[in-house]
Design a protein around this motif. Structure first.
Motif, PDB file in Angstrom:
ATOM      1  N   GLY A 113      39.418 109.483  -2.731  1.00  0.00           N
ATOM      2  CA  GLY A 113      39.535 109.981  -1.374  1.00  0.00           C
ATOM      3  C   GLY A 113      40.679 110.958  -1.209  1.00  0.00           C
ATOM      4  N   SER A 114      40.710 111.579  -0.070  1.00  0.00           N
ATOM      5  CA  SER A 114      41.761 112.537   0.273  1.00  0.00           C
ATOM      6  C   SER A 114      42.069 112.397   1.756  1.00  0.00           C
ATOM      7  CB  SER A 114      41.312 113.969  -0.062  1.00  0.00           C
ATOM      8  OG  SER A 114      40.108 114.291   0.626  1.00  0.00           O
ATOM      9  N   ILE A 115      43.118 113.078   2.192  1.00  0.00           N
ATOM     10  CA  ILE A 115      43.534 113.046   3.582  1.00  0.00           C
ATOM     11  C   ILE A 115      43.071 114.339   4.247  1.00  0.00           C
ATOM     12  CG2 ILE A 115      45.435 112.672   5.176  1.00  0.00           C
ATOM     13  CD1 ILE A 115      44.900 110.376   3.185  1.00  0.00           C
ATOM     14  N   LEU A 116      42.223 114.217   5.246  1.00  0.00           N
ATOM     15  CA  LEU A 116      41.707 115.388   5.953  1.00  0.00           C
ATOM     16  C   LEU A 116      42.775 115.963   6.885  1.00  0.00           C
ATOM     17  CD1 LEU A 116      38.122 114.093   6.866  1.00  0.00           C
ATOM     18  CD2 LEU A 116      38.841 115.413   4.866  1.00  0.00           C
ATOM     19  N   PRO A 117      42.612 117.210   7.333  1.00  0.00           N
ATOM     20  CA  PRO A 117      43.603 117.819   8.234  1.00  0.00           C
ATOM     21  C   PRO A 117      43.851 117.027   9.516  1.00  0.00           C
ATOM     22  CG  PRO A 117      42.146 119.496   7.339  1.00  0.00           C
ATOM     23  CD  PRO A 117      41.587 118.181   6.903  1.00  0.00           C
ATOM     24  N   ASN A 118      42.841 116.272   9.990  1.00  0.00           N
ATOM     25  CA  ASN A 118      43.030 115.480  11.205  1.00  0.00           C
ATOM     26  C   ASN A 118      43.667 114.122  10.937  1.00  0.00           C
ATOM     27  OD1 ASN A 118      40.979 114.086   9.969  1.00  0.00           O
ATOM     28  ND2 ASN A 118      39.490 114.329  11.628  1.00  0.00           N
ATOM     29  N   GLY A 119      44.078 113.881   9.683  1.00  0.00           N
ATOM     30  CA  GLY A 119      44.753 112.640   9.337  1.00  0.00           C
ATOM     31  C   GLY A 119      43.845 111.519   8.897  1.00  0.00           C
ATOM     32  N   THR A 120      42.528 111.749   8.860  1.00  0.00           N
ATOM     33  CA  THR A 120      41.575 110.723   8.442  1.00  0.00           C
ATOM     34  C   THR A 120      41.554 110.619   6.917  1.00  0.00           C
ATOM     35  OG1 THR A 120      40.213 111.170  10.375  1.00  0.00           O
ATOM     36  CG2 THR A 120      39.188 109.955   8.571  1.00  0.00           C
ATOM     37  N   ALA A 121      41.545 109.392   6.425  1.00  0.00           N
ATOM     38  CA  ALA A 121      41.477 109.155   4.978  1.00  0.00           C
ATOM     39  C   ALA A 121      40.020 108.940   4.580  1.00  0.00           C
ATOM     40  CB  ALA A 121      42.308 107.949   4.591  1.00  0.00           C
ATOM     41  N   THR A 122      39.599 109.544   3.488  1.00  0.00           N
ATOM     42  CA  THR A 122      38.234 109.396   2.988  1.00  0.00           C
ATOM     43  C   THR A 122      38.248 108.595   1.696  1.00  0.00           C
ATOM     44  OG1 THR A 122      38.332 111.438   1.680  1.00  0.00           O
ATOM     45  CG2 THR A 122      37.646 111.630   3.991  1.00  0.00           C
ATOM     46  N   GLY A 123      37.054 108.368   1.153  1.00  0.00           N
ATOM     47  CA  GLY A 123      36.937 107.716  -0.141  1.00  0.00           C
ATOM     48  C   GLY A 123      37.448 106.288  -0.136  1.00  0.00           C
ATOM     49  N   MET A 124      37.959 105.869  -1.287  1.00  0.00           N
ATOM     50  CA  MET A 124      38.429 104.499  -1.436  1.00  0.00           C
ATOM     51  C   MET A 124      39.563 104.182  -0.466  1.00  0.00           C
ATOM     52  SD  MET A 124      40.179 102.667  -4.739  1.00  0.00           S
ATOM     53  CE  MET A 124      38.816 103.000  -5.832  1.00  0.00           C
ATOM     54  N   VAL A 125      40.505 105.119  -0.315  1.00  0.00           N
ATOM     55  CA  VAL A 125      41.629 104.882   0.592  1.00  0.00           C
ATOM     56  C   VAL A 125      41.131 104.637   2.008  1.00  0.00           C
ATOM     57  CG1 VAL A 125      43.712 105.895   1.592  1.00  0.00           C
ATOM     58  CG2 VAL A 125      43.218 106.224  -0.831  1.00  0.00           C
ATOM     59  N   GLY A 126      40.199 105.466   2.475  1.00  0.00           N
ATOM     60  CA  GLY A 126      39.677 105.307   3.821  1.00  0.00           C
ATOM     61  C   GLY A 126      38.910 104.012   4.009  1.00  0.00           C
ATOM     62  N   GLN A 127      38.117 103.609   3.020  1.00  0.00           N
ATOM     63  CA  GLN A 127      37.313 102.394   3.148  1.00  0.00           C
ATOM     64  C   GLN A 127      38.167 101.140   3.129  1.00  0.00           C
ATOM     65  OE1 GLN A 127      33.613 102.352   0.763  1.00  0.00           O
ATOM     66  NE2 GLN A 127      33.992 104.518   0.371  1.00  0.00           N
ATOM     67  N   VAL A 128      39.209 101.122   2.293  1.00  0.00           N
ATOM     68  CA  VAL A 128      40.113  99.968   2.304  1.00  0.00           C
ATOM     69  C   VAL A 128      40.919  99.941   3.604  1.00  0.00           C
ATOM     70  CG1 VAL A 128      42.089  98.885   1.149  1.00  0.00           C
ATOM     71  CG2 VAL A 128      40.235  99.855  -0.212  1.00  0.00           C
ATOM     72  N   HIS A 129      41.299 101.113   4.095  1.00  0.00           N
ATOM     73  CA  HIS A 129      42.059 101.194   5.346  1.00  0.00           C
ATOM     74  C   HIS A 129      41.258 100.646   6.528  1.00  0.00           C
ATOM     75  CE1 HIS A 129      44.606 102.716   8.528  1.00  0.00           C
ATOM     76  NE2 HIS A 129      43.624 103.469   8.992  1.00  0.00           N
ATOM     77  N   THR A 130      39.959 100.909   6.555  1.00  0.00           N
ATOM     78  CA  THR A 130      39.113 100.440   7.657  1.00  0.00           C
ATOM     79  C   THR A 130      38.505  99.076   7.387  1.00  0.00           C
ATOM     80  OG1 THR A 130      37.224 101.632   6.698  1.00  0.00           O
ATOM     81  CG2 THR A 130      38.546 102.788   8.359  1.00  0.00           C
ATOM     82  N   ASP A 131      38.994  98.381   6.368  1.00  0.00           N
ATOM     83  CA  ASP A 131      38.569  97.021   6.043  1.00  0.00           C
ATOM     84  C   ASP A 131      37.121  96.951   5.587  1.00  0.00           C
ATOM     85  OD1 ASP A 131      39.492  94.329   5.777  1.00  0.00           O
ATOM     86  OD2 ASP A 131      38.181  93.775   7.430  1.00  0.00           O
ATOM     87  N   ASP A 132      36.589  98.033   5.054  1.00  0.00           N
ATOM     88  CA  ASP A 132      35.269  97.980   4.448  1.00  0.00           C
ATOM     89  C   ASP A 132      35.326  97.243   3.115  1.00  0.00           C
ATOM     90  OD1 ASP A 132      32.424  98.884   4.371  1.00  0.00           O
ATOM     91  OD2 ASP A 132      33.119  99.906   2.567  1.00  0.00           O
ATOM     92  N   SER A 133      36.513  97.163   2.551  1.00  0.00           N
ATOM     93  CA  SER A 133      36.699  96.455   1.289  1.00  0.00           C
ATOM     94  C   SER A 133      38.107  95.888   1.256  1.00  0.00           C
ATOM     95  CB  SER A 133      36.475  97.405   0.103  1.00  0.00           C
ATOM     96  OG  SER A 133      36.641  96.723  -1.119  1.00  0.00           O
TER      97      SER A 133
END
Length: 624
Positions: A269-289
């Motif tokens: 994952g990466s950090i988008l300009p609006n501050g949203t995290a994608t990929g593994m980082v984003g999914q763990v952050h949102t409690d998907d895993s």
């Protein structure tokens, strides 16, 4: 939810003693027996389990809370415990400010606990994940508790107890929850007649035994950390690798079953300009895993969204570069000495060629005629440096000079012949890449698996490292890029274990020769490699302890060696082939000694040139 009153009495009231000994019959309410049982059970816990803790009493505006809360406040004062009271009611969304200490207990009093669902919707930073929660209710059923127990916050909070009415008004049933389970409620014991019917550990370390519960783990296929086969649902099968072995070790130690899933095309994952995290980082952050693995570097940017275990490995970001090319074999005769040595030797021969005739001319009695010409002197010096015998001078001064020339020539010839023999048996190669500056100054591309490296390059204080961002290339097919490295078109940047795995598994032939080189002389930032966790994960403390034990026992290194051995079988389709005799014999060929014939050919050409020059000069004189 509105905070209508907040009362904070700290240790300053520790010397104030208020005797509160109201028996049940003096406080007649519909809940008098249950209120007294709740007071007694809390007093028992304060004396046995909750010593030195501070308390926050959260009271809902209902008749049960109104009956029980005064008794709890009196209990705090009697035991000289720091506490605060938060009265909850109304329609405004105002959240209490909780003051965290080393031991925080939250006593929640409500007729129906489901009215506190808004409290469980507070943001993560407002919830005390390490606190102990005691929930007293008069009318909530076991089904109501089940609905609360499976909520996100309670599932990630270790110490939660529910106290509900038992078979009689004075009896309390004590429940707790199971973490990571859909069937989350568990009856611990009963409170009856002033004591627990069965003595149990009310606050066990649930994380140390998750009772075989399944834990979702995201894993990026990245050798040697993770190997797997992905199905159409994103589940991973035939999972293996260094990071996988570490998580499986945690599963055995903490008694949970990891279920591995693919994080998708965004990988880490990466950090988008609006501050949203994608990929593994984003999914763990949102409690998907719950976890994420796959050569996860511990970085400050990622730590804004998730947390990490302690590192189980420490790595440097280094380069795989093309292997040094063999030097042309015709140059073999020049390999024994460096350019500076050759210049010194040529200069010595030319200087002595002039010195010997000059020295001979100064003798009182001249030596034989050959020592007084430049050509004869040159042949004499060349013979001495080639360890060949010559005619002995007649005069003592000349004998001394020639003797020292013979000694010097002998040493030079021995050194040369010894080194030449060694170089004939060993393949000489050009200088390899040993610095980032050499890579920057070359035309090689710098390849990587993700754009993660661009932020590292641009944030570096080293100008050479910053320059790598202009040469960076994110590839999609690692096999094709490795072939481009072999063909001297690029270098690969990754952690050393991954590079070592690629080199030993795919880029080394059966005789141990590699078509690439691992450049360790100069690398980029060191990184810790760990397991990615949801922020405030209850697994962190226990996982950290287990990983430390794995490292101390040497299991991480053992896992890596096992991975290399398991993957060594297929092997070398990308490596170059080398012809070696069946018995390991390496005979000298024309390629080894072609330099000698080149010297001979050069000498013959020089002789012919001299001959033609003499003929031309003689012909010119004859014409005149």
């Amino acid at each position: 939810m509105c905070v209508s009153a907040a009362l904070l009495l700290l240790a300053a009231v520790s010397r104030v003693t208020v005797a509160v000994t109201l028996p049940p019959h003096t406080y007649q309410t519909p809940y008098h027996a249950q209120v007294w049982s709740c007071r007694e059970v809390l007093a028992t816990l304060m004396e046995q389990e909750l010593l030195g803790c501070s308390f926050t009493i959260i009271s809902v505006h209902d008749d049960f809370s109104a009956a029980l809360t005064p008794f709890l406040v009196a209990l705090m004062i009697t035991h000289s415990r720091p506490y605060q009271v938060v009265s909850v009611g109304g329609g405004d969304d105002v959240r209490p400010a909780w003051h965290s200490t080393s031991c925080d207990v939250y006593v929640i009093v409500a007729k129906r606990l489901l009215v506190l669902s808004d409290l469980l919707d507070t943001d993560d930073d407002s919830w005390d994940w390490q606190g102990r929660y005691l929930m007293f209710t008069s009318s909530s059923s076991a089904n109501d508790l089940q609905r609360l127990a499976v909520t996100y916050k309670l599932q990630k909070t270790t110490d939660v107890l529910f106290f509900i009415r038992g078979t009689s008004d004075s009896e309390l049933a004590v429940y707790t929850h199971k973490m990571y389970s859909k069937r989350s409620l568990k009856l611990l014991t009963l409170w009856r007649d002033g004591g627990f019917v069965k003595m149990v550990d009310l606050f066990p370390n649930k994380v140390n035994d998750l009772r075989g519960q399944q834990v979702r783990v995201l894993a990026v296929n990245h050798a040697p950390s993770v190997f797997s086969i992905i199905d159409h649902l994103g589940l991973l099968h035939n999972v293996s690798g260094l990071d996988v072995k570490v998580v499986q070790g945690l599963g055995r130690a903490l008694n949970f079953t990891p279920v591995f899933h693919d994080p998708g095309a965004d990988l880490w994952g990466s950090i988008l300009p609006n501050g949203t995290a994608t990929g593994m980082v984003g999914q763990v952050h949102t409690d998907d895993s719950e976890m994420g693995i796959g050569n996860v570097f511990l970085t400050e940017v990622r730590a804004r969204y998730i947390t990490f275990t302690v590192p189980f490995d420490f790595e440097r970001a280094c380069f795989i570069t093309p292997a040094p090319r063999p030097l042309p074999t015709w140059m073999a005769v020049s390999f024994p000495f460096t350019l500076n040595v050759w210049i010194l030797l040529v200069g010595s021969v030319l200087g002595l060629t002039v010195l010997v005739p000059v020295f001979g001319a100064g003798l009182m009695v001249r030596d034989y005629q050959e020592l007084h010409s430049l050509s004869a002197s040159f042949l004499l010096i060349l013979a001495q440096f080639s360890n060949q015998s010559t005619r002995r001078p007649a005069r003592t001064p000349m004998q001394v000079l020639v003797g020292f020339i013979m000694m010097c020539g002998f040493v030079v010839s021995v050194f040369y012949s010894s080194n030449l023999t060694a170089f004939m048996m060993v393949r000489a190669v050009e200088q390899p890449y040993t610095s980032i500056r050499q890579i920057v100054q070359s035309e090689l591309q710098v390849g990587g698996y993700s754009d993660f490296w661009l932020a590292i390059f641009q944030g570096s204080a080293n100008q050479d490292v910053r320059s790598l961002s202009q040469k960076f290339f994110r590839f999609d097919n690692v096999t094709k890029f490795l072939q481009s490295i072999i063909s001297r078109q690029g270098v690969l940047l990754e952690n050393t274990k991954h590079l070592e795995y690629l080199q030993k598994t795919f880029l080394t032939n059966r005789v141990g020769e590699s078509s690439v080189r691992l450049m360790l002389e100069e690398c980029i930032n060191p990184f810790g490699v760990g397991v990615m966790l949801k922020r405030n994960s209850p697994l962190k403390s226990s996982a950290d302890t287990m990983i430390q034990r794995m490292r101390e026992a040497g299991l991480v290194d053992k896992f890596f060696k096992e991975v290399l051995q398991e993957a060594r079988g297929p092997a070398t389709q990308l490596s170059s082939n080398t012809d070696v005799g069946a018995e390991g014999i390496n005979p000298l060929t024309l390629q080894h000694i072609q330099g000698v014939f080149l010297v001979l050919g050069g000498g013959m050409c020089a002789a012919m040139l001299v001959l033609v020059t003499e003929k031309a000069v003689a012909a010119g004189k004859y014409c005149l």
